[in-house]
Motif scaffolding. Structure first.
Motif, PDB file in Angstrom:
ATOM      1  N   LEU A  81     -13.650 -37.278 -30.173  1.00 50.31           N
ATOM      2  CA  LEU A  81     -12.268 -37.059 -29.844  1.00 50.31           C
ATOM      3  C   LEU A  81     -12.287 -36.811 -28.397  1.00 50.31           C
ATOM      4  CD1 LEU A  81      -9.545 -36.583 -31.464  1.00 50.31           C
ATOM      5  CD2 LEU A  81     -10.299 -34.357 -31.503  1.00 50.31           C
ATOM      6  N   CYS A  84     -13.808 -27.851 -23.988  1.00 55.92           N
ATOM      7  CA  CYS A  84     -15.096 -28.693 -23.817  1.00 55.92           C
ATOM      8  C   CYS A  84     -14.813 -29.416 -22.650  1.00 55.92           C
ATOM      9  CB  CYS A  84     -15.076 -29.593 -25.115  1.00 55.92           C
ATOM     10  SG  CYS A  84     -15.424 -28.608 -26.495  1.00 55.92           S
ATOM     11  N   ASN A 138     -18.782 -30.533 -34.838  1.00 51.82           N
ATOM     12  CA  ASN A 138     -18.142 -29.344 -34.979  1.00 51.82           C
ATOM     13  C   ASN A 138     -18.491 -28.609 -36.097  1.00 51.82           C
ATOM     14  OD1 ASN A 138     -15.605 -27.607 -35.928  1.00 51.82           O
ATOM     15  ND2 ASN A 138     -14.453 -28.573 -34.183  1.00 51.82           N
ATOM     16  N   HIS A 142     -17.412 -26.765 -31.226  1.00 52.49           N
ATOM     17  CA  HIS A 142     -16.881 -28.052 -31.189  1.00 52.49           C
ATOM     18  C   HIS A 142     -17.832 -29.090 -31.170  1.00 52.49           C
ATOM     19  CE1 HIS A 142     -12.411 -26.981 -29.751  1.00 52.49           C
ATOM     20  NE2 HIS A 142     -12.843 -26.690 -31.068  1.00 52.49           N
ATOM     21  N   GLY A 143     -17.508 -30.228 -31.487  1.00 55.57           N
ATOM     22  CA  GLY A 143     -18.555 -31.525 -31.301  1.00 55.57           C
ATOM     23  C   GLY A 143     -19.231 -31.487 -30.051  1.00 55.57           C
ATOM     24  N   GLU A 144     -18.525 -31.261 -28.869  1.00 53.44           N
ATOM     25  CA  GLU A 144     -19.206 -31.190 -27.483  1.00 53.44           C
ATOM     26  C   GLU A 144     -20.312 -30.115 -27.410  1.00 53.44           C
ATOM     27  OE1 GLU A 144     -16.020 -31.448 -28.432  1.00 53.44           O
ATOM     28  OE2 GLU A 144     -15.049 -32.732 -27.226  1.00 53.44           O
ATOM     29  N   ILE A 191     -15.502 -34.108 -36.027  1.00 56.35           N
ATOM     30  CA  ILE A 191     -15.686 -34.327 -34.661  1.00 56.35           C
ATOM     31  C   ILE A 191     -17.124 -34.524 -34.120  1.00 56.35           C
ATOM     32  CG2 ILE A 191     -15.182 -33.842 -32.238  1.00 56.35           C
ATOM     33  CD1 ILE A 191     -12.933 -32.195 -34.073  1.00 56.35           C
ATOM     34  N   ASP A 220      -8.150 -25.453 -34.524  1.00 50.82           N
ATOM     35  CA  ASP A 220      -9.530 -26.078 -33.830  1.00 50.82           C
ATOM     36  C   ASP A 220      -9.304 -26.653 -32.468  1.00 50.82           C
ATOM     37  OD1 ASP A 220     -12.228 -26.882 -33.779  1.00 50.82           O
ATOM     38  OD2 ASP A 220     -11.503 -29.079 -33.525  1.00 50.82           O
ATOM     39  N   TRP A 221      -8.071 -27.310 -32.442  1.00 51.74           N
ATOM     40  CA  TRP A 221      -7.611 -28.101 -31.008  1.00 51.74           C
ATOM     41  C   TRP A 221      -7.150 -26.930 -29.848  1.00 51.74           C
ATOM     42  CZ3 TRP A 221      -6.584 -31.111 -27.135  1.00 51.74           C
ATOM     43  CH2 TRP A 221      -7.251 -32.349 -27.120  1.00 51.74           C
ATOM     44  N   PRO A 266     -11.661 -34.624 -25.458  1.00 53.25           N
ATOM     45  CA  PRO A 266     -12.200 -33.318 -25.119  1.00 53.25           C
ATOM     46  C   PRO A 266     -10.935 -32.238 -24.987  1.00 53.25           C
ATOM     47  CG  PRO A 266     -13.249 -34.605 -23.665  1.00 53.25           C
ATOM     48  CD  PRO A 266     -12.210 -35.690 -24.146  1.00 53.25           C
TER      49      PRO A 266
HETATM   50  O1  LIG Z   1     -12.724 -31.510 -27.955  1.00 51.76           O
HETATM   51  C1  LIG Z   1     -12.818 -31.281 -29.185  1.00 51.76           C
HETATM   52  C2  LIG Z   1     -11.483 -30.839 -29.704  1.00 51.76           C
HETATM   53  C3  LIG Z   1     -11.238 -30.414 -30.795  1.00 51.76           C
HETATM   54  N1  LIG Z   1     -12.513 -30.172 -31.800  1.00 51.76           N
HETATM   55  C4  LIG Z   1     -13.655 -30.596 -31.259  1.00 51.76           C
HETATM   56  O2  LIG Z   1     -14.719 -30.526 -31.889  1.00 51.76           O
HETATM   57  N2  LIG Z   1     -13.852 -31.168 -29.857  1.00 51.76           N
END
Ligand SMILES: O=c1cc[nH]c(=O)[nH]1
Length: 189
Positions: free
Chosen positions: A115, A121, A81, A92-94, A63, A181-182, A117
Motif C-alpha cells: 500500500l 512510514c 501490519n 505497519h507493513g513497512e 498490508i 490504521d492509516w 506508505p
Molecule cells: O503505509 C501504510 C499505511 C497503513 N498501514 C500500513 O501498514 N502501512
C-alpha cells in the motif's frame, strides 16, 4: 546440505507463499541464492501481498512489506501490519519489515509495500535512507510518493491487482479500522 528451493524451482504463488511464511533468518538455509536472482520486482510484490493476505486471515490490516538487497536480490526483512494482532498502536507493513531487517544502512536496499506508505512510514523510509520504494497500490491510497522523490528516494509504482482487491474488500468490511490504521485515532473523531 542441498537447498529445498533451488534455481530450478518454478516461481509459483505456492513457492512464494512458503518464502513469505518462513522466518527471514531461515531463508539462507532453505532458498538457494540463484532462486532470488531470478525473481522480478513483481514476484517480491507478490510475497508482500501474500503477507498482507496472512494478516487479513488473522483479522488484521492487510498490508505487507518486503526488503531486498539490490545486488543479491536476497530478502533481508519482511513482515506485515500487526496493529490488531499485537494490539500495537503502530506496527505497519513497512515498519514490521524494517524491524525484521534491523538497524541496517538501507542505501542499497529496496522496500516493497503493498500500500502507498502513510506519513510515518514514508518518513521512516527516507530517514533510514532507502534507495528505492516499490508501491503495490496507489488506487486505494496515495499521497507521499512525491515527497519521497523530493527526499531522494526512487519511487516505482507496480500495482498488484490481487493486493488492491484485498485492500478494497477489507476497507469495505472494516472502515473504522482502516481509518485508525492509516491516519490514527485523531482521524476517527
Ligand atoms: O503505509 C501504510 C499505511 C497503513 N498501514 C500500513 O501498514 N502501512
Amino acid at each position: 546440505m542441498k537447498h529445498f528451493i533451488t534455481k530450478d524451482t518454478p516461481v509459483t504463488d505456492e513457492t512464494l507463499n512458503v518464502i513469505a511464511h518462513l522466518p527471514t533468518k531461515s531463508l539462507s538455509a532453505i532458498v538457494e541464492n540463484e532462486f532470488f536472482v531470478k525473481l522480478r520486482d513483481r514476484d517480491f510484490m507478490r510475497i508482500a501481498v501474500l503477507l498482507a493476505q496472512k494478516s487479513y486471515d488473522e483479522d488484521g490490516c492487510p498490508i505487507g512489506g518486503v526488503i531486498i538487497d539490490n545486488n543479491t536480490r536476497r530478502i533481508v526483512g519482511k513482515g506485515h501490519n500487526t496493529l490488531v494482532q499485537d494490539n500495537d498502536p503502530y506496527n505497519h507493513g513497512e515498519t514490521s519489515a524494517i524491524r525484521d531487517a534491523g538497524r541496517q544502512d538501507f542505501s542499497n536496499n529496496t522496500i516493497f509495500t503493498t500500500l502507498s506508505p502513510c506519513d510515518v512510514c514514508a518518513t521512516l523510509i527516507y530517514m533510514r535512507q532507502f534507495d528505492r520504494v516499490v508501491v503495490g497500490d496507489v488506487t486505494n491510497a496515495s499521497g507521499n510518493e512525491q515527497m519521497l522523490r523530493e527526499k531522494g528516494v526512487k519511487v516505482d509504482i507496480l500495482e498488484d491487482p490481487v493486493g488492491i482487491a484485498l485492500y478494497a474488500k477489507y476497507r469495505t468490511e472494516k472502515p473504522e479500522l482502516d481509518l485508525e490504521d492509516w491516519k490514527g485515532l485523531a482521524a476517527c473523531r
